[in-house]
Write a protein that holds these residues in place. Structure first.
Motif, PDB file in Angstrom:
ATOM      1  N   VAL A  71      -2.074  -4.322   3.087  1.00 50.05           N
ATOM      2  CA  VAL A  71      -0.994  -3.334   3.036  1.00 50.05           C
ATOM      3  C   VAL A  71       0.338  -4.004   3.369  1.00 50.05           C
ATOM      4  O   VAL A  71       0.418  -4.875   4.234  1.00 50.05           O
ATOM      5  CB  VAL A  71      -1.272  -2.188   4.029  1.00 50.05           C
ATOM      6  CG1 VAL A  71      -0.089  -1.218   4.086  1.00 50.05           C
ATOM      7  CG2 VAL A  71      -2.552  -1.459   3.644  1.00 50.05           C
ATOM      8  N   LEU A  97       0.590   2.282   2.150  1.00 50.26           N
ATOM      9  CA  LEU A  97      -0.198   2.159   0.930  1.00 50.26           C
ATOM     10  C   LEU A  97       0.138   3.321   0.009  1.00 50.26           C
ATOM     11  O   LEU A  97      -0.014   4.490   0.384  1.00 50.26           O
ATOM     12  CB  LEU A  97      -1.689   2.168   1.249  1.00 50.26           C
ATOM     13  CG  LEU A  97      -2.621   2.078   0.028  1.00 50.26           C
ATOM     14  CD1 LEU A  97      -2.567   0.675  -0.581  1.00 50.26           C
ATOM     15  CD2 LEU A  97      -4.059   2.439   0.408  1.00 50.26           C
ATOM     16  N   LEU A 140       1.452  -3.394  -1.916  1.00 50.52           N
ATOM     17  CA  LEU A 140       0.663  -4.375  -1.178  1.00 50.52           C
ATOM     18  C   LEU A 140       1.507  -5.589  -0.813  1.00 50.52           C
ATOM     19  O   LEU A 140       2.446  -5.966  -1.519  1.00 50.52           O
ATOM     20  CB  LEU A 140      -0.547  -4.807  -2.005  1.00 50.52           C
ATOM     21  CG  LEU A 140      -1.536  -3.690  -2.384  1.00 50.52           C
ATOM     22  CD1 LEU A 140      -2.670  -4.263  -3.239  1.00 50.52           C
ATOM     23  CD2 LEU A 140      -2.092  -3.009  -1.138  1.00 50.52           C
TER      24      LEU A 140
END
Length: 291
Positions: A189, A202, A167
């Motif tokens: 993301v 991701l 992330l």
């Protein structure tokens, strides 16, 4: 006596006349008996060549049936997919186009490629289990526990643990113990962790809830793509709970780490070389007497 002589004379004359006729016919008919042609017939190919090609147009058969007009059907009625569990799932990336591979990539997990900043959302109702908002991964050590960079794990109400890693940022307020719902945003993301040299994506993995010290479990124990396919295409009740329990019964709840667990050895700190001592001797200073 006279009668018999006359009859025999007629018969004799008749035989002579008949023989003459036959002889004349035989001479006029080549090769045999009168009235019978003894020459071989012409071959069929020669006869066709002599006659020339024959063309013909076959008229179409007259249809005895009148055309039937097919009535237009009604629009199909959309039928929702069957409900196969009591849980409702959401694809973990929301509002962006995605692509991912449905095959084993070292670990049973998948990489969902999408744009940087796209929303990572909770796949199901549950509670936040772990949050790491620091990007601690370094290529020099490549520690397994740090490879996902910034990540969030969700302990779903279905008994399954879901990991979203690499992330770029964590949504404010997302912390361990916080209750979340399916589709709620958990982060954005990016490409933190060991994805820093790749496009944003991701890291998505399915496992079961364990102590954070068993970090290799959260990195993926169950193949996720069949469920991702279902959630993306509209079947939002297909649950990985049964498969997760089956895998856990095979490996045990606390399996040993066997894949990508060893970190690189920490390199020894490099020491700066000592500055060489000046070996020149100042005679004047060493011998104040000057002698």
């Amino acid at each position: 006596m006279r009668v018999d002589t006359m009859r025999s004379g007629h018969i004799t004359r008749l035989a002579v006349v008949t023989g003459a006729i036959l002889l004349t016919g035989a001479c006029s008919s080549p090769g045999g008996v009168a009235g019978i042609n003894t020459e071989p017939p012409a071959p069929a190919a020669e006869a066709m060549a002599a006659e020339g090609p024959v063309t013909a147009t076959i008229p179409p058969a007259a249809s005895s049936q009148t055309p039937v007009e097919i009535p237009k059907g009604e629009e199909p009625v959309p039928v929702p997919p069957p409900k196969v569990s009591r849980f409702t799932y959401t694809f973990p990336v929301k509002g962006c186009s995605v692509s991912y591979q449905s095959r084993l990539l070292v670990l049973p997990k998948t990489t969902i490629w999408t744009g940087k900043g796209c929303a990572f959302v909770s796949p199901v109702d549950g509670v936040v289990h772990e949050v790491n908002d620091k990007n601690r991964w370094r290529p020099s050590t490549d520690r397994g526990r740090d490879r996902e960079g910034r990540f969030v794990t969700i302990a779903g109400d279905d008994g399954v643990l879901y990991l979203g890693g690499h992330l770029d940022a964590i949504t404010p307020g997302i912390a361990p113990g916080v209750r979340v719902s399916s589709g709620q945003q958990l982060g954005q993301v990016g490409n933190s962790g060991n994805a820093r040299d790749t496009a944003s994506n991701l890291y998505f993995a399915v496992s079961w809830k364990t102590d954070p010290s068993l970090w290799w479990v959260r990195r993926g124990m169950v193949k996720p793509w069949n469920y991702l396919n279902a959630w993306l295409k509209g079947n939002r009740t297909l649950s990985p709970a049964d498969e997760t329990r089956a895998v856990m019964s095979q490996t045990g709840a606390t399996p040993r780490c066997t894949i990508l667990c060893a970190s690189k050895p920490t390199p020894e700190p490099t020491r700066k070389p000592r500055k060489p001592r000046d070996e020149n001797i100042d005679i004047g200073a060493a011998d104040p007497a000057g002698g």
